[in-house]
Design an enzyme around this catalytic site. Structure first.
Site, mmCIF file in Angstrom:
data_model
loop_
_atom_site.group_PDB
_atom_site.id
_atom_site.type_symbol
_atom_site.label_atom_id
_atom_site.label_comp_id
_atom_site.label_asym_id
_atom_site.label_seq_id
_atom_site.Cartn_x
_atom_site.Cartn_y
_atom_site.Cartn_z
ATOM 1 N N GLY A 106 0.788 -1.221 0.000
ATOM 2 C CA GLY A 106 0.000 0.000 0.000
ATOM 3 C C GLY A 106 0.819 1.269 0.000
ATOM 4 C CE LYS B 72 -2.338 2.525 -3.066
ATOM 5 N NZ LYS B 72 -3.042 1.269 -2.808
ATOM 6 C CG ASN C 48 -6.876 2.834 2.081
ATOM 7 O OD1 ASN C 48 -7.182 2.475 0.934
ATOM 8 N ND2 ASN C 48 -6.530 1.966 3.034
ATOM 9 N NE ARG C 49 -13.877 7.793 -0.145
ATOM 10 C CZ ARG C 49 -14.190 8.554 0.903
ATOM 11 N NH1 ARG C 49 -14.327 7.995 2.111
ATOM 12 N NH2 ARG C 49 -14.383 9.856 0.753
ATOM 13 C CG MET C 50 -5.822 4.368 -1.269
ATOM 14 S SD MET C 50 -5.790 6.162 -1.367
ATOM 15 C CE MET C 50 -4.474 6.415 -2.528
ATOM 16 C CG PHE D 292 -6.854 -2.990 -5.591
ATOM 17 C CD1 PHE D 292 -6.388 -2.885 -4.290
ATOM 18 C CD2 PHE D 292 -7.409 -4.210 -5.987
ATOM 19 C CE1 PHE D 292 -6.483 -3.945 -3.398
ATOM 20 C CE2 PHE D 292 -7.497 -5.270 -5.106
ATOM 21 C CZ PHE D 292 -7.045 -5.150 -3.803
ATOM 22 C CG ASN E 268 -0.788 -7.249 -1.931
ATOM 23 O OD1 ASN E 268 -1.806 -7.169 -2.601
ATOM 24 N ND2 ASN E 268 -0.797 -7.441 -0.617
ATOM 25 C CG ASN F 97 -5.318 -7.396 -1.119
ATOM 26 O OD1 ASN F 97 -6.280 -7.709 -0.438
ATOM 27 N ND2 ASN F 97 -4.807 -6.172 -1.107
ATOM 28 C CB SER G 268 -8.755 -4.349 -0.521
ATOM 29 O OG SER G 268 -9.159 -3.003 -0.633
ATOM 30 C CG ASN H 184 -11.024 0.599 0.150
ATOM 31 O OD1 ASN H 184 -11.990 0.980 0.795
ATOM 32 N ND2 ASN H 184 -9.789 0.584 0.640
ATOM 33 C CB THR H 185 -11.855 -4.048 -4.965
ATOM 34 O OG1 THR H 185 -10.677 -3.267 -5.198
ATOM 35 C CG2 THR H 185 -12.292 -4.683 -6.279
ATOM 36 C CE LYS I 126 -2.728 -6.935 4.048
ATOM 37 N NZ LYS I 126 -1.937 -5.774 3.585
ATOM 38 C CG ASN J 234 -6.302 -5.569 3.711
ATOM 39 O OD1 ASN J 234 -6.103 -4.373 3.861
ATOM 40 N ND2 ASN J 234 -6.260 -6.140 2.523
ATOM 41 C CE1 TYR K 42 1.185 3.458 4.379
ATOM 42 C CE2 TYR K 42 -0.263 1.758 3.570
ATOM 43 C CZ TYR K 42 0.223 3.034 3.500
ATOM 44 O OH TYR K 42 -0.228 3.893 2.529
#
Length: 364
Positions: free
Chosen positions: A69, A72, A117-119, A121, A146, A179, A182, A184-185, A225, A254, A325
């Site tokens: 993260g 990336k 975070n809501r990046m 990917f 990853n 992964n 997450s 966020n996907t 993960k 995560n 992190y």
């Protein structure tokens, strides 16, 4: 001290802009002659045989690495390998580059020592990462890649995306991390359970075998993960499926979707929460996994590690290695020397001569 001087300026910036400034800056500066050696001199940790871990056929100078993260796109591998880490993850990378979710999508919560975070990917894609890694001289510490799926890839085709990442990046990773956790996907976490998990891991292992044969090498280790937001029953079934699929280990955990105990005004933002609020829950998951697998499946502990005590607690709960992190954002690279020295003291206090003797000690 250097980071503490810079931190107030960085924290006045937009969090994502500060993130890119640090990562891109480290990537550029590491190309300056003499700079990698300077980074090692300022922030590097000395080899301590009592902290060394041999795992997955790899040697780790001590247990503390970098979670996925931060870098990336594998822009700062050389620089990051010199600041005292024992290994690092790059990614999450997907087969095709994608922009990720709309901004703003990264939030600091200083009173809670946390990030949300809501990046989604956001990354340059596997081809760009492969090209970037191919130009590096041999990195000094083990490198994990990853891997994830693209946002527009439906779950029924997810295995194709993970296969594609292995195909393109096999030569460059020392081990790989699947992964599936997450938040966020869309629907990604559904891949953690049941037949979807088993079929996905079987596909990744099959592709790893094909690429190993193609390149004339042994298959690279594969870890999975998982999220912290699973019930004990779900953790049990996941651990069983991961073991039966022949994976090399688990990364726990995560980010979380829980918001318990937060005080900052950004607590209501959507996304994955990392940092101090995750410390206890991630350790609980590690403890459950170690018990369920009887210590036979290596665990990398991740989530809320800010001190040597935090790292050591996860190791005693069953983690063979740990990752940081969010604490790096709040405390800077000096964190690594602090944990390194603190772990040596913890070993002496408990009468251990090697860190490996402390792995899972709470269960004995």
């Amino acid at each position: 001290m250097l980071y503490q001087i810079a931190k107030p300026f960085l924290f006045k910036m937009d969090p994502e802009a500060a993130h890119h400034l640090i990562v891109d800056g480290m990537g550029v500066s590491a190309k300056i002659p003499g700079m990698p050696s300077l980074l090692s001199a300022v922030w590097g940790t000395k080899d301590s045989p009592e902290l060394a871990v041999d795992l997955f056929g790899l040697h780790f100078n001590h247990p503390v690495g970098l979670a996925a993260g931060l870098d990336k796109n594998a822009k700062a591998v050389t620089g990051l390998s010199r600041i005292g880490l024992s290994f690092l993850e790059v990614g999450t990378v997907t087969p095709k580059g994608q922009a990720g979710n709309e901004q703003p999508r990264l939030f600091r919560l200083p009173p809670d020592e946390a990030l949300i975070n809501r990046m989604g990917f956001n990354n340059d894609g596997a081809d760009v990462m492969a090209e970037r890694l191919s130009k590096l001289s041999r990195h000094r510490i083990p490198l994990a890649v990853n891997i994830g799926k693209n946002k527009l890839t439906p779950n029924e085709n997810a295995a194709d995306d993970y296969r594609a990442c292995v195909q393109k990046l096999f030569p460059y990773g020392d081990f790989f991390v699947v992964n599936i956790s997450s938040p966020n996907t869309p629907d990604l976490r559904a891949l953690q359970h049941g037949d979807e998990l088993r079929s996905l891991l079987d596909a990744v292992k099959d592709e790893m075998g094909k690429q190993a044969e193609r390149h004339g090498e042994l298959p690279k280790p594969i870890l999975v993960k998982i999220a912290p937001d699973n019930t004990e029953e779900q953790i049990m079934y996941m651990a069983e499926a991961i073991q039966l699929s022949g994976m090399s280990g688990i990364i726990a955990t995560n980010t979380t979707i829980s918001r318990d105990g937060l005080t900052h005004k950004s607590a209501g933002e959507m996304g994955g929460l990392s940092g101090r609020p995750l410390t206890q829950r991630s350790t609980e998951v590690i403890r459950s996994l170690y018990r369920i697998t009887q210590g036979k499946l290596p665990i990398i502990g991740s989530g809320g590690i800010f001190t040597a005590d935090d790292a050591y607690e996860k190791i005693r709960a069953g983690a063979s290695l740990v990752e940081v992190y969010t604490a790096l954002i709040y405390k800077g690279p000096a964190l690594l020397k602090e944990i390194h020295g603190g772990l040596k003291k913890k070993l002496k206090q408990d009468g251990f001569t090697r860190i490996t003797q402390a792995i899972g000690a709470d269960h004995r």
